[in-house]
Design a protein around this motif. Structure first.
Motif, PDB file in Angstrom:
ATOM      1  N   ALA A 226       0.937  -1.213   0.035  1.00 17.25           N
ATOM      2  CA  ALA A 226      -0.185  -0.181   0.002  1.00 17.25           C
ATOM      3  C   ALA A 226       0.643   1.258  -0.146  1.00 17.25           C
ATOM      4  CB  ALA A 226      -0.839  -0.073   1.173  1.00 17.25           C
ATOM      5  N   ASP A 229      -0.585   6.976  -3.195  1.00 18.37           N
ATOM      6  CA  ASP A 229      -1.554   8.219  -2.740  1.00 18.37           C
ATOM      7  C   ASP A 229      -2.667   8.290  -3.972  1.00 18.37           C
ATOM      8  OD1 ASP A 229      -0.549   9.410  -0.151  1.00 18.37           O
ATOM      9  OD2 ASP A 229       1.321   9.453  -1.796  1.00 18.37           O
ATOM     10  N   LEU A 245      -6.156  -1.287  -6.366  1.00 17.23           N
ATOM     11  CA  LEU A 245      -6.638  -0.872  -4.980  1.00 17.23           C
ATOM     12  C   LEU A 245      -5.888  -1.345  -3.884  1.00 17.23           C
ATOM     13  CD1 LEU A 245     -10.738  -1.179  -5.474  1.00 17.23           C
ATOM     14  CD2 LEU A 245      -9.203   0.901  -5.219  1.00 17.23           C
ATOM     15  N   ILE A 248      -2.898   0.934  -2.886  1.00 16.54           N
ATOM     16  CA  ILE A 248      -3.088   2.380  -2.429  1.00 16.54           C
ATOM     17  C   ILE A 248      -3.004   2.491  -0.893  1.00 16.54           C
ATOM     18  CG2 ILE A 248      -5.181   4.318  -2.741  1.00 16.54           C
ATOM     19  CD1 ILE A 248      -5.819   3.075  -5.419  1.00 16.54           C
ATOM     20  N   ARG A 249      -2.583   3.609  -0.528  1.00 14.84           N
ATOM     21  CA  ARG A 249      -2.610   3.962   0.913  1.00 14.84           C
ATOM     22  C   ARG A 249      -4.073   4.416   1.273  1.00 14.84           C
ATOM     23  NH1 ARG A 249       1.842   8.249   2.174  1.00 14.84           N
ATOM     24  NH2 ARG A 249       1.349   7.542   3.923  1.00 14.84           N
ATOM     25  N   PRO A 250      -3.860   4.202   2.754  1.00 14.13           N
ATOM     26  CA  PRO A 250      -5.346   4.792   3.170  1.00 14.13           C
ATOM     27  C   PRO A 250      -5.702   6.242   2.831  1.00 14.13           C
ATOM     28  CG  PRO A 250      -3.928   3.438   5.068  1.00 14.13           C
ATOM     29  CD  PRO A 250      -3.138   3.777   3.591  1.00 14.13           C
ATOM     30  N   ARG A 251      -7.079   6.318   2.288  1.00 11.31           N
ATOM     31  CA  ARG A 251      -7.270   7.456   1.805  1.00 11.31           C
ATOM     32  C   ARG A 251      -6.936   7.836   0.511  1.00 11.31           C
ATOM     33  NH1 ARG A 251      -6.343   9.439   7.548  1.00 11.31           N
ATOM     34  NH2 ARG A 251      -8.577   9.987   8.596  1.00 11.31           N
ATOM     35  N   GLY A 252      -6.252   7.037  -0.059  1.00 11.11           N
ATOM     36  CA  GLY A 252      -5.874   7.024  -1.502  1.00 11.11           C
ATOM     37  C   GLY A 252      -6.976   7.045  -2.517  1.00 11.11           C
ATOM     38  N   ARG A 253      -6.667   7.123  -3.818  1.00  9.29           N
ATOM     39  CA  ARG A 253      -7.723   7.115  -4.574  1.00  9.29           C
ATOM     40  C   ARG A 253      -7.163   6.444  -6.095  1.00  9.29           C
ATOM     41  NH1 ARG A 253     -11.779  10.657  -5.552  1.00  9.29           N
ATOM     42  NH2 ARG A 253     -11.350  11.513  -3.681  1.00  9.29           N
ATOM     43  N   LEU A 271     -12.327  -0.994  -0.606  1.00  6.96           N
ATOM     44  CA  LEU A 271     -12.479   0.309  -0.387  1.00  6.96           C
ATOM     45  C   LEU A 271     -12.594   0.508   1.230  1.00  6.96           C
ATOM     46  CD1 LEU A 271     -15.221   1.301  -3.028  1.00  6.96           C
ATOM     47  CD2 LEU A 271     -12.830   1.327  -3.310  1.00  6.96           C
ATOM     48  N   ARG A 276     -10.241   4.066   0.908  1.00  3.95           N
ATOM     49  CA  ARG A 276      -9.928   4.257  -0.376  1.00  3.95           C
ATOM     50  C   ARG A 276     -11.231   4.639  -1.176  1.00  3.95           C
ATOM     51  NH1 ARG A 276      -7.409  -0.735   1.087  1.00  3.95           N
ATOM     52  NH2 ARG A 276      -5.130  -0.475   1.356  1.00  3.95           N
ATOM     53  N   SER A 277     -10.720   5.260  -2.264  1.00  2.00           N
ATOM     54  CA  SER A 277     -12.023   5.937  -3.103  1.00  2.00           C
ATOM     55  C   SER A 277     -11.761   5.590  -4.882  1.00  2.00           C
ATOM     56  CB  SER A 277     -11.964   7.588  -3.106  1.00  2.00           C
ATOM     57  OG  SER A 277     -12.391   7.940  -1.773  1.00  2.00           O
TER      58      SER A 277
END
Length: 333
Positions: A226, A229, A245, A248-253, A271, A276-277
Motif C-alpha cells: 500500500a 496516494d 486498489l 493504494i495507501r489509506p485515503r488514497g484514490r 475500499l 480508499r476511493s
C-alpha cells in the motif's frame, strides 16, 4: 465554402467535404485552423462507437488556430489572437456550474465534434468562453493535444490537490499516460509507470518516470504494498482493479480518465479497508485549461507528437487506430 475532411458513413475513410460557412452568433468567434490533433475520441466519433454521431462527420477537437472574425458582443478575444479549442465549443453560461467556473459540468454543453463540424476543417466556430487564449511562448506546433489529452490528466491535479509529497502511479502509457508522467513529475511527485508495452522503459524513464512496471505482472504490482496516494488509469481495457486498489495507501484514490467500457469490478472491502476511493473525470473547464497551458509553458511540457498533413489524414487515423503513434498525432494544413 469551407474545406474539411469528413466520414460520410461510420468507419469509412475520410474524404474531402465542403460545407457552407455559417453566420456567427453575437458571442461566437471564427477560428482559422492551423493544426488539429487526432484523439481516440475522434476515431470513436468517426466509427459512431457511442451511437451519437451524425454524418457527414467532421471530427477534430484539439485545435490550434487564429481568430479571423468575432461576433458583435465578443469581449474575450480579438481578431488575430492565437487560440485553442478543445472538447467543448460552448456552454449555457447561466447555470450554477457555469457561474462557478465549472463549465465542463454544464448539462447544455455544445461539443466541438458532435454538436457541429469540428477541427478537421479549414475553419471552426465556437462560443467565446470555450475558446482558450494561448500563452505567447507556447510552442503551438505541438500544443493541440494538450487541449484534450493534456487537460484530461491535468484536471485531477487541481481537483485532488496533488503535490510533491504524493506517490503517483500512472496506469497505461499512451497518449494520456505519457503526459501524466510529465505533469506529475514536474510537480515533484514520485511517479511509477504501469504499462503493458515492452521496450518503453528507457523512454518512460527519460520522460520522468521513477519506476516502470508491467501492468500485467501481478506479482510485481503486489510487491509494492500500500504505497500509492493516487493511481490514475488512462486505459480503455479491463484490468484487475482490486489488485490496484490493494497498493493504494489509506485515503488514497484510484481515478479513471480512460474510457473503460466494461463495468468496474471492485470489492467494497477493497475500499473500506483503507477508506480508499474510486472516481473519474473527463476533460476540464476553460479556467483549468488556462492554468494547464501556463504550467506547460513554465515547465516546457509538450506531448510527444508525430506530424501529418491534412491530405494524409487517413494514414494518420490508421496509425492511431493501430496504436502505432508515439504518442499523439497532429494534423496541419
Amino acid at each position: 465554402m469551407i474545406k474539411s475532411y469528413a466520414a460520410m458513413e461510420a468507419g469509412k475513410n475520410l474524404v474531402e467535404y465542403q460545407f457552407k460557412k455559417k453566420p456567427l452568433t453575437v458571442k461566437e468567434v471564427r477560428i482559422k485552423v492551423h493544426s488539429c490533433g487526432i484523439c481516440h475520441s475522434d476515431v470513436s466519433a468517426i466509427d459512431n462507437a457511442w451511437g451519437a454521431s451524425t454524418f457527414p462527420m467532421v471530427a477534430g477537437h484539439e485545435i490550434i488556430g487564429e481568430i479571423i472574425e468575432i461576433g458583435s458582443d465578443v469581449m474575450l478575444h480579438s481578431v488575430g489572437d492565437h487560440v485553442g479549442l478543445g472538447w467543448h465549443s460552448g456552454y449555457c453560461d447561466v447555470c450554477e456550474h457555469c457561474e462557478n467556473g465549472d463549465h465542463n459540468f454544464c448539462s447544455k454543453t455544445n461539443k466541438t465534434v458532435f454538436s457541429q463540424h469540428g477541427g478537421f476543417a479549414e475553419e471552426v466556430c465556437a462560443d467565446e468562453v470555450s475558446v482558450i487564449p494561448l500563452p505567447k511562448n507556447l510552442k503551438l506546433e505541438n500544443a493541440g493535444p494538450l487541449l484534450c489529452g493534456g487537460i484530461t490528466v491535468f484536471t485531477p491535479i487541481i481537483e485532488f490537490n496533488i503535490n510533491k509529497n504524493h506517490k503517483i502511479g500512472v496506469i497505461g502509457i499512451g497518449g494520456l499516460g505519457h503526459l501524466a508522467i510529465k505533469f506529475y513529475k514536474a510537480l515533484g511527485c514520485h511517479v511509477t509507470a504501469f504499462t503493458s508495452s515492452k521496450g518503453k522503459d528507457n523512454l518512460l524513464l527519460s520522460m520522468g518516470a521513477d519506476d516502470v512496471v508491467s501492468s500485467l505482472d501481478k506479482d510485481a504490482i503486489r510487491s509494492y504494498g500500500a504505497k500509492f496516494d493516487f493511481l490514475i488509469s488512462t486505459v480503455n481495457v479491463k484490468l484487475d482493479w482490486n489488485l490496484f486498489l490493494s497498493i493504494i495507501r489509506p485515503r488514497g484514490r484510484l481515478h479513471f480518465v480512460g474510457a473503460v467500457l466494461d463495468p468496474i469490478d471492485a470489492s467494497v472491502f477493497s475500499l473500506m479497508g483503507g477508506r480508499r476511493s474510486i472516481s473519474g473525470s473527463p476533460v476540464g473547464s476553460p479556467k483549468n485549461i488556462k492554468k494547464m497551458l501556463v504550467f506547460c509553458s513554465k515547465h516546457d511540457i509538450y506531448p510527444e507528437v508525430e506530424h501529418f498533413k491534412f491530405k494524409n489524414i487517413n494514414e494518420a487515423i490508421k496509425k492511431v487506430r493501430e496504436n502505432k503513434v508515439r504518442f499523439r498525432a497532429v494534423l496541419s494544413w
